[in-house]
Every structure is written in structure tokens, then in C-alpha cells.
Design an enzyme around this catalytic site. Structure first.
Site, short mmCIF file in Angstrom:
data_model
loop_
_atom_site.label_atom_id
_atom_site.label_comp_id
_atom_site.label_asym_id
_atom_site.label_seq_id
_atom_site.Cartn_x
_atom_site.Cartn_y
_atom_site.Cartn_z
CG HIS A 36 -5.61 -2.83 -0.66
ND1 HIS A 36 -4.82 -2.39 -1.69
CD2 HIS A 36 -5.25 -2.10 0.43
CE1 HIS A 36 -4.02 -1.42 -1.27
NE2 HIS A 36 -4.26 -1.23 0.01
CG ASP B 150 -1.98 1.06 1.21
OD1 ASP B 150 -2.99 0.95 0.51
OD2 ASP B 150 -1.77 2.06 1.94
#
Length: 318
Positions: A293, A99
Site C-alpha cells: 500500500h 491513499d
């Protein structure tokens, strides 16, 4: 044995967890997370023969959170990692980021190839520096409700997220950015998290006990430090002008989930197809089918296997 401590580096106090002996590996997480996000990777990488260190990043957890928004530029974030390598008594490391930690890792490799001998990024592709400032580009395209934009005004997102930290963490982890790209846009009047009256179920990959680590930390720290990373997006574009069109020549690895809208939506889909433009020494592009994610927490076995194979092949290269 796994241990934790705080070290001084780049004018901040960095809390870290470390394990193992061997070549140094740094693990950089993203928003809104903690070094605890690497709980599945630390023992596996250590057992494979490496000294693995997961810091709480600047503005998060038990690491310093400077008040100045400008203290969260990509130069400061990479500077923390450069200084951390030295504080750990090492001269080189492999850096891995997920991320927001991925841009830190990519830029660390770009800025200091003498220190970072190999690099892996999870979920966020390497930097493709566009022709204009990112927030200007969004606005010029007629987009006004992308989450980056919602995060810009100090206090707005903080108020929403700090109202009920438990709900916030459930909502953020639960959505997983695995829905269509609309999950990255903010509906007017609903905030980033959506309707708080709708209960949020935890995904299978995290337990209530694990979630409590995040809730407790963010109840103490608040969310401002991490949000300040987003408030430097345009400034980072300006600061990195000297690296326009630059490539990362060290051995590299990219991992993401097929259901992660960061790589399928507005920003990422084209970049995934063009990784080699920035990463000419890309060793593997691993897209894990059905994953979202929060990839290293969601699919640790597959992520660990890919990371360890990469480290064994490339951690010794100068």
C-alpha cells in the site's frame, strides 16, 4: 534546494516542503502520514524540471487541525489545495495523491479542471459515487467491523493509536494493507492494530531514522485530525450529489501495488477494472507486482519513473 515554510490558505496554516522550478506539482499523502512520505519523490520530480510542493494536509503534522469534524469534508480538503495553488502564486498545477490524498486529488480535478490540468492517484481509485451512503451500505450488507466503522466514534481509535505512537506507526506501516482483505477489518476487542504484545518488524523500505519523523510528529499532533477525514465519509457522499456519474477528463494516471488489499479487497477490485468509466483520458494503469500500500515509499524508483513520464507528457496541457 529543498525548503520548508508555512502559508495561509483556506483559513488554515499549511506547512509545506518545496523544491525545484517549473510547472507546479502538488503531492497529497494519506493516513496516517506526512509530507515526509514524499521524501523520495521531491528531489526526483524537481530534478526533472518541476516545482514540486508537498504540504502537510489539514489535521496532520505542522498544518492546522480544526476542532470541528465538519471542517474535514472533501470540499474543505480540495479547498485547501485550490487556495494553496493561489498562495504559491500559480494558476494551474498537476495534482498527485496517495491513499486519502488520492480522493483529494481526484475530486480536485473533478471540481476544478480549470486549475488542475492533470491528475494522478496512487493506491485508491477515482470516485465511483454509489447509490447510498457508504457507511449505510456497509451496515446494510451486514458488515459492522470494517475499519471505516471503527474510526467513526471520536476518541476510540485515538486512544488506541496514541497509547504508544511508536508501536502504532510500526504496526500500520508493517502491515501495509498487503495481507488478505481481513487486514481492513477490526476483530472485536483487539482494535485496529491487533495484539500490542506482539513485536512489529519494520518493513525494508523504511529505516528507524525515517520512522522517527512520523513518531515525533504524531506524538505532538495526535491522530484526531486525520481520523476526522474518515468521519466525513457519508457527508462527502451527500455533498458530492451534483457530481453523480461525472467524469474526470484531464490526463490521468493510476498506480498501485498488486498486494495492496485496498485494490484487491472489498472496495477496490471492481473499480480497478472500470477506471475508464471515470477516467476516459487515462494514460496508464500501473500495477507494481509484489508491492503493497505505501507505494511511493516502498517502490520509489518505479513510482518516480511513471510520475515523471506522466508529468513530462501532460504537465503543459491546459
Amino acid at each position: 534546494m529543498q525548503s520548508s515554510r508555512t502559508v495561509s490558505a483556506n483559513r488554515v496554516e499549511i506547512f509545506l516542503t518545496e523544491q525545484g522550478q517549473g510547472p507546479l506539482v502538488l503531492l497529497c499523502y494519506g493516513w496516517p502520514e506526512l509530507s515526509y512520505s514524499w521524501r523520495h519523490q521531491l528531489p526526483a520530480i524537481a530534478e526533472a524540471g518541476f516545482r514540486v510542493v508537498a504540504p502537510d494536509m489539514r489535521g496532520f503534522g505542522r498544518t492546522s487541525a480544526p476542532a470541528d469534524i465538519n471542517a474535514y469534508s472533501i470540499f474543505e480538503l480540495v479547498g485547501d489545495m485550490v487556495a494553496l495553488v493561489a498562495a504559491l502564486g500559480e494558476k494551474q498545477a498537476v495534482i498527485i495523491g496517495h491513499d486519502w490524498g488520492a480522493p483529494v486529488a481526484w475530486h480536485a480535478a473533478l471540481f476544478r479542471p480549470d486549475i488542475f490540468r492533470a491528475v494522478a492517484g496512487l493506491s485508491v481509485p477515482p470516485p465511483f459515487r454509489g447509490r447510498g451512503r457508504p457507511l449505510d451500505t456497509l451496515r446494510d450488507s451486514g458488515i459492522t467491523n470494517f475499519y471505516w466503522q471503527y474510526f467513526q466514534t471520536p476518541g476510540v481509535a485515538e486512544q488506541e493509536f496514541e497509547r504508544d505512537v511508536g508501536f502504532t506507526m510500526r504496526a500500520v506501516f508493517g502491515r501495509g494493507f498487503s495481507n488478505p482483505a481481513a487486514s481492513l477489518f477490526v476483530e472485536k476487542g483487539k482494535g485496529f492494530l491487533g495484539d500490542p504484545s506482539i513485536p512489529r518488524q519494520l518493513p525494508e523500505w523504511i529505516t528507524e531514522q525515517e520512522l522517527s519523523h512520523f513518531i515525533e510528529a504524531f506524538e505532538k499532533s495526535g491522530f484526531r485530525g486525520g481520523l476526522n477525514w474518515y468521519r466525513n465519509i457519508d457527508r462527502n457522499w451527500e455533498l458530492t450529489a451534483p457530481w453523480q456519474g461525472a467524469q474526470i477528463h484531464q490526463p490521468s494516471l493510476f498506480i498501485a501495488g498488486s498486494n495492496d488489499s485496498v485494490i484487491t479487497g472489498l472496495i477496490g477490485a471492481k473499480r480497478i477494472m472500470e477506471l475508464e468509466r471515470v477516467l476516459p483520458n487515462l494514460k496508464q494503469r500501473l500495477i507494481i507486482d509484489g508491492a503493497g500500500h505505501w507505494i511511493q515509499q516502498e517502490r520509489p524508483a518505479e513510482v518516480n519513473a511513471a510520475l515523471i513520464d506522466f508529468l513530462k507528457a501532460n504537465a503543459g496541457q491546459a
